[in-house]
Design a protein around this motif. Structure first.
Motif, PDB file in Angstrom:
ATOM      1  N   TYR A 201      -6.007 -17.678  28.736  1.00  0.00           N
ATOM      2  CA  TYR A 201      -4.755 -17.010  28.887  1.00  0.00           C
ATOM      3  C   TYR A 201      -4.254 -16.670  30.365  1.00  0.00           C
ATOM      4  O   TYR A 201      -3.202 -16.123  30.679  1.00  0.00           O
ATOM      5  CB  TYR A 201      -4.642 -15.491  28.021  1.00  0.00           C
ATOM      6  N   VAL A 208       1.097 -20.380  28.513  1.00  0.00           N
ATOM      7  CA  VAL A 208       0.123 -19.793  27.554  1.00  0.00           C
ATOM      8  C   VAL A 208      -0.175 -20.761  26.526  1.00  0.00           C
ATOM      9  O   VAL A 208       0.547 -21.903  26.248  1.00  0.00           O
ATOM     10  CB  VAL A 208       0.877 -18.577  26.518  1.00  0.00           C
ATOM     11  N   PRO A 218      -0.847 -11.997  15.543  1.00  0.00           N
ATOM     12  CA  PRO A 218      -1.109 -11.665  16.704  1.00  0.00           C
ATOM     13  C   PRO A 218      -1.541 -10.388  16.701  1.00  0.00           C
ATOM     14  O   PRO A 218      -1.139  -9.515  15.987  1.00  0.00           O
ATOM     15  CB  PRO A 218       0.303 -11.560  17.774  1.00  0.00           C
ATOM     16  N   THR A 256       1.422 -13.276  26.504  1.00  0.00           N
ATOM     17  CA  THR A 256       2.080 -14.007  25.302  1.00  0.00           C
ATOM     18  C   THR A 256       3.588 -13.563  24.770  1.00  0.00           C
ATOM     19  O   THR A 256       4.300 -13.959  24.278  1.00  0.00           O
ATOM     20  CB  THR A 256       1.002 -14.131  24.026  1.00  0.00           C
ATOM     21  N   SER A 257       3.742 -12.047  25.032  1.00  0.00           N
ATOM     22  CA  SER A 257       4.870 -11.513  24.600  1.00  0.00           C
ATOM     23  C   SER A 257       5.507 -10.710  25.838  1.00  0.00           C
ATOM     24  O   SER A 257       6.636 -10.010  25.682  1.00  0.00           O
ATOM     25  CB  SER A 257       4.496 -10.550  23.701  1.00  0.00           C
TER      26      SER A 257
END
Ligand code: GTQ
Ligand code: FE2
Length: 358
Positions: A201, A208, A218, A256-257
Motif C-alpha cells: 500500500y 493502490v 474492507p 484505499t479510501s
C-alpha cells in the motif's frame, strides 16, 4: 371535572410522589438542572507533560521494573488531573509514553481498543502486527488497529521510547473492551526492511493494488500499518513550498479510501515555521498534541503552555486552542474527530471569525 391537581410546595402528596419515583428507580427530568447545560460540561483540563519528566521516569521504570511485571508493556499513562485519578489523558483518549529497553520483548496480545505509536527516540525496534514486522524509527506513525495482534521487539542495544495513543476511555464507555494474550513462544522472525503492508500500500503515491489483502470486505481501518517520517516530512515541506505560508498540516489516511487511519482516531502532523500562529479554534472532541521537534507556545483558553520536543499536551473538547512557533516546530496530533463526525456531533468555530462577525 378534571382530576388533575397541582401540588403546593409543602404538599405531602408531592413528597410522596418524589419518594415513590425514587423508590421505583426513576428520576424526574424537571429536577435535573445539570443534564443539558448550554455547552458541554468538561471535566478534563488542558494539561502539559514535559518530556524531561516523562523520559526520566520511563527510564527509571526501565531499570526497576522488568517487562513481565505489572502487565506486558512498560507504559506510563498520561493521567489528566481533571479526571479524578483515571489513567486517561482526556475524556476519550489514552495517551502514554512506552519504554522498551535493549533486548526486551513486549509479548503478543490483542484488544478491541485501537492503538497507534508515534516514535520519539531510538532505533531498531519492530512491532509485529498480525504477523507483519513493522520497523519503527523516530517520526514514524505505526498502527495496531482494533483486535490486531501485536508484540514489540527491541533486538538492539539502545532503548526506544514512543508515544502511545489509544481510544481506551471511549471503548470502555461503550462497554466494548475485550483483551486476549497471545501465544508465549517468541516469533524469531527476521525483520523485513519493508513491512508487507507497505509493500502492498505504500509502493507509489496514489497507486493502490487492484486486488490484495484488503480486497473483498474492507477492514474498517487503513491497510497500511506504517507512515514513515521521510514521507510526512516531504509532504509538509512540499505543502509549505506550494502555499508560501508559514504553516502546513497533513492528515494520515487510509490509502484505499482517504478515510482516517482508524474508525475512532484521526492523526495529523502540523509544521509551523518561526513566527507562524494558527487561528484560535474550538472543536468538539479531544486531542493529544505531541511535540516532535521545535519550540512553540500553545494557548488554551488563555493559558500558555511552552512546548518542546517530546512534550505532550492534552486538549479537552471545546477548549479555545492556538499555537505559535518560536522555531520550526513539528506537532503530531491524535484526536477522536472521526467519532464525532460519524455521529453528527462535530462542531468547530474559529474565534477570530466570530469576532469579525460581531
Ligand atoms: O503497546 O500494546 O499504552 O496494549 C496501552 C495498551 C500500549 C501496547 C498502551 C497497550 C499498549
Ligand atoms: Fe496493546
Amino acid at each position: 371535572m378534571s382530576t388533575r391537581r397541582f401540588a403546593a410546595p409543602d404538599d405531602p402528596a408531592l413528597d410522596q410522589l418524589y419518594a415513590d419515583v425514587a423508590e421505583a428507580d426513576l428520576q424526574p427530568l424537571w429536577t435535573q438542572e445539570a443534564l443539558m447545560p448550554g455547552a458541554p460540561p468538561i471535566a478534563d483540563v488542558a494539561y502539559l507533560w514535559k518530556w524531561k519528566t516523562l523520559r526520566g521516569l520511563a527510564e527509571s521504570a526501565g531499570s526497576l521494573v522488568p517487562i513481565d511485571r505489572g502487565g506486558d508493556r512498560r507504559v506510563l499513562s498520561l493521567s489528566n488531573p481533571g479526571l479524578g485519578g483515571l489513567p486517561y489523558a482526556t475524556t476519550t483518549l489514552w495517551g502514554a509514553v512506552q519504554y522498551l529497553g535493549p533486548h526486551e520483548v513486549a509479548p503478543a496480545h490483542h484488544h478491541t481498543p485501537a492503538a497507534l505509536r508515534f516514535v520519539l527516540e531510538g532505533e531498531g525496534v519492530w512491532t509485529l502486527v498480525d504477523g507483519d514486522p513493522v520497523s519503527m524509527s523516530p517520526g514514524d506513525l505505526v498502527l495496531t488497529p482494533s483486535w490486531r495482534w501485536h508484540e514489540h521487539h527491541n533486538p538492539g542495544d539502545t532503548p526506544m521510547l514512543w508515544f502511545d495513543g489509544l481510544d481506551i476511555p471511549l471503548v470502555r464507555a461503550l462497554d466494548a473492551v475485550f483483551f486476549e494474550s497471545g501465544p508465549d513462544e517468541m516469533t524469531n522472525r527476521a525483520v523485513d526492511p519493508v513491512s508487507g503492508s507497505e509493500q502492498w500500500y505504500a509502493g507509489a503515491p496514489g497507486l493502490v493494488p487492484v486486488s490484495g489483502p484488503a480486497a473483498g470486505a474492507p477492514p474498517m481501518h487503513s491497510p497500511l500499518m506504517a507512515y514513515r517520517w521521510l514521507d510526512t516530512d516531504r509532504a509538509l515541506a512540499a505543502q509549505l513550498a506550494v502555499t508560501g505560508r508559514l504553516d502546513a498540516a497533513v492528515r494520515f489516511s487510509d490509502p484505499t479510501s482517504g478515510a482516517d487511519v482508524m474508525p475512532t482516531l484521526r492523526c495529523e502532523m502540523h509544521r509551523l515555521l518561526p513566527g507562524a500562529r494558527t487561528a484560535t479554534t474550538r472543536r468538539t472532541g479531544s486531542s493529544i498534541w505531541v511535540t516532535f521537534r521545535g519550540a512553540a507556545r500553545a494557548v488554551v483558553d488563555g493559558q500558555p503552555f511552552e512546548l518542546e520536543a517530546g512534550d505532550m499536551l492534552a486538549l479537552p473538547s471545546w477548549a479555545a486552542f492556538e499555537v505559535s512557533a518560536h522555531e520550526t516546530t513539528d506537532l503530531f496530533r491524535v484526536c477522536d474527530t472521526p467519532v464525532l463526525e460519524a455521529l453528527g456531533l462535530y462542531r468547530e468555530t474559529t474565534l477570530a471569525q466570530q469576532e469579525e462577525l460581531s
